[in-house]
Write a protein that holds these residues in place. Structure first.
Motif, short mmCIF file in Angstrom:
data_model
loop_
_atom_site.label_atom_id
_atom_site.label_comp_id
_atom_site.label_asym_id
_atom_site.label_seq_id
_atom_site.Cartn_x
_atom_site.Cartn_y
_atom_site.Cartn_z
N LYS A 23 21.50 56.00 -96.62
CA LYS A 23 21.55 56.83 -95.68
C LYS A 23 20.15 57.70 -95.72
O LYS A 23 19.38 58.13 -94.59
N LEU A 24 19.65 58.01 -96.72
CA LEU A 24 18.41 58.85 -97.04
C LEU A 24 17.35 58.10 -97.14
O LEU A 24 16.15 58.51 -97.39
N GLY A 25 17.52 56.76 -97.33
CA GLY A 25 16.16 55.81 -97.37
C GLY A 25 15.83 55.55 -98.67
O GLY A 25 14.62 54.86 -98.72
N TYR A 26 16.58 55.58 -99.66
CA TYR A 26 16.17 55.32 -101.09
C TYR A 26 16.29 53.68 -101.21
O TYR A 26 17.14 53.19 -100.60
N LYS A 27 15.30 53.24 -102.04
CA LYS A 27 15.31 51.85 -102.27
C LYS A 27 16.48 51.36 -103.36
O LYS A 27 17.11 50.47 -103.19
N SER A 28 16.98 52.38 -104.20
CA SER A 28 17.74 52.10 -105.30
C SER A 28 18.93 53.34 -105.20
O SER A 28 18.53 54.33 -104.52
N VAL A 29 20.06 53.01 -105.79
CA VAL A 29 21.02 54.34 -105.74
C VAL A 29 20.63 55.16 -106.78
O VAL A 29 20.76 56.58 -106.39
N SER A 30 19.70 55.24 -107.61
CA SER A 30 19.49 56.00 -108.63
C SER A 30 18.42 57.23 -108.07
O SER A 30 18.61 58.37 -108.54
N ALA A 33 21.46 59.27 -107.09
CA ALA A 33 22.11 59.90 -108.26
C ALA A 33 21.39 60.89 -109.16
O ALA A 33 22.06 61.54 -109.63
N ASN A 34 20.18 60.64 -109.31
CA ASN A 34 19.45 61.46 -109.93
C ASN A 34 19.42 63.03 -109.26
O ASN A 34 19.43 63.93 -109.98
N ILE A 35 19.65 62.98 -108.10
CA ILE A 35 19.83 64.50 -107.22
C ILE A 35 21.06 65.01 -107.79
O ILE A 35 21.16 66.13 -108.35
N GLU A 36 22.17 64.19 -107.67
CA GLU A 36 23.43 64.51 -107.94
C GLU A 36 23.57 64.88 -109.36
O GLU A 36 24.74 65.75 -109.73
N MET A 37 23.07 64.42 -110.38
CA MET A 37 23.13 64.61 -111.66
C MET A 37 22.13 65.56 -112.16
O MET A 37 21.94 66.09 -113.45
N GLY A 38 21.30 66.17 -111.35
CA GLY A 38 20.63 67.22 -111.74
C GLY A 38 19.23 66.96 -112.24
O GLY A 38 18.38 67.72 -112.82
N THR A 40 16.60 65.33 -110.56
CA THR A 40 15.47 65.56 -109.69
C THR A 40 16.07 66.44 -108.60
O THR A 40 17.21 66.38 -108.18
N LYS A 41 15.31 67.40 -108.00
CA LYS A 41 15.46 68.48 -107.21
C LYS A 41 15.02 67.87 -105.77
O LYS A 41 14.05 67.24 -105.56
N PRO A 42 16.00 67.88 -104.98
CA PRO A 42 15.64 67.47 -103.44
C PRO A 42 14.67 68.38 -102.65
O PRO A 42 14.51 69.75 -102.94
N SER A 43 13.88 67.64 -102.00
CA SER A 43 13.01 68.30 -101.17
C SER A 43 14.03 69.01 -100.03
O SER A 43 15.16 68.73 -100.05
N LEU A 44 13.41 70.15 -99.56
CA LEU A 44 14.29 70.81 -98.39
C LEU A 44 14.54 69.60 -97.21
O LEU A 44 15.69 69.86 -96.87
N ILE A 46 15.03 66.41 -97.80
CA ILE A 46 16.21 65.79 -98.31
C ILE A 46 17.45 66.44 -98.38
O ILE A 46 18.60 66.05 -98.05
N ALA A 47 17.52 67.64 -98.73
CA ALA A 47 18.66 68.60 -98.89
C ALA A 47 19.31 68.63 -97.47
O ALA A 47 20.68 68.60 -97.35
N LYS A 48 18.49 69.03 -96.44
CA LYS A 48 18.98 68.92 -94.99
C LYS A 48 19.65 67.69 -94.70
O LYS A 48 20.68 67.69 -93.85
N ASN A 49 18.99 66.74 -94.97
CA ASN A 49 19.60 65.36 -94.68
C ASN A 49 21.00 65.17 -95.33
O ASN A 49 21.97 64.54 -94.74
N ILE A 50 20.93 65.49 -96.50
CA ILE A 50 22.15 65.32 -97.28
C ILE A 50 23.35 66.04 -96.55
O ILE A 50 24.47 65.84 -96.37
#
Length: 74
Positions: A23-30, A33-38, A40-44, A46-50
């Motif tokens: 849904k967020l347009g990532y090519k891979s799950v990672s 997953a990197n956002i959820e595991m801390g 990577t910090k999402p951009s504003l 991406i955070a809004k889209n989530i």
């Protein structure tokens, strides 16, 4: 960012990390997953889209305290 809350809300809605990544347009799950595991910090954006995907206020997902709203009242 309250990572535990992000994961908890996603799981309570039956959404997978794969679903979120697509849904967020990532090519891979990672990417997600990197956002959820801390890792990577999402951009504003991406955070809004989530928050829109999960239908939860962005402040509730990514901020421990609500942001102060500036008042123009003098």
């Amino acid at each position: 960012m309250t990572l535990h809350k992000l994961r908890e809300i996603r799981l309570s809605q039956g959404r997978s990390q794969t679903f979120m990544a697509k849904k967020l347009g990532y090519k891979s799950v990672s990417g997600y997953a990197n956002i959820e595991m801390g890792r990577t910090k999402p951009s504003l954006v991406i955070a809004k889209n989530i928050s829109e995907i999960l239908q939860v206020d962005v402040n509730e997902l990514f901020f421990e305290q609500k942001l102060h709203v500036k008042s123009n009242i003098l």
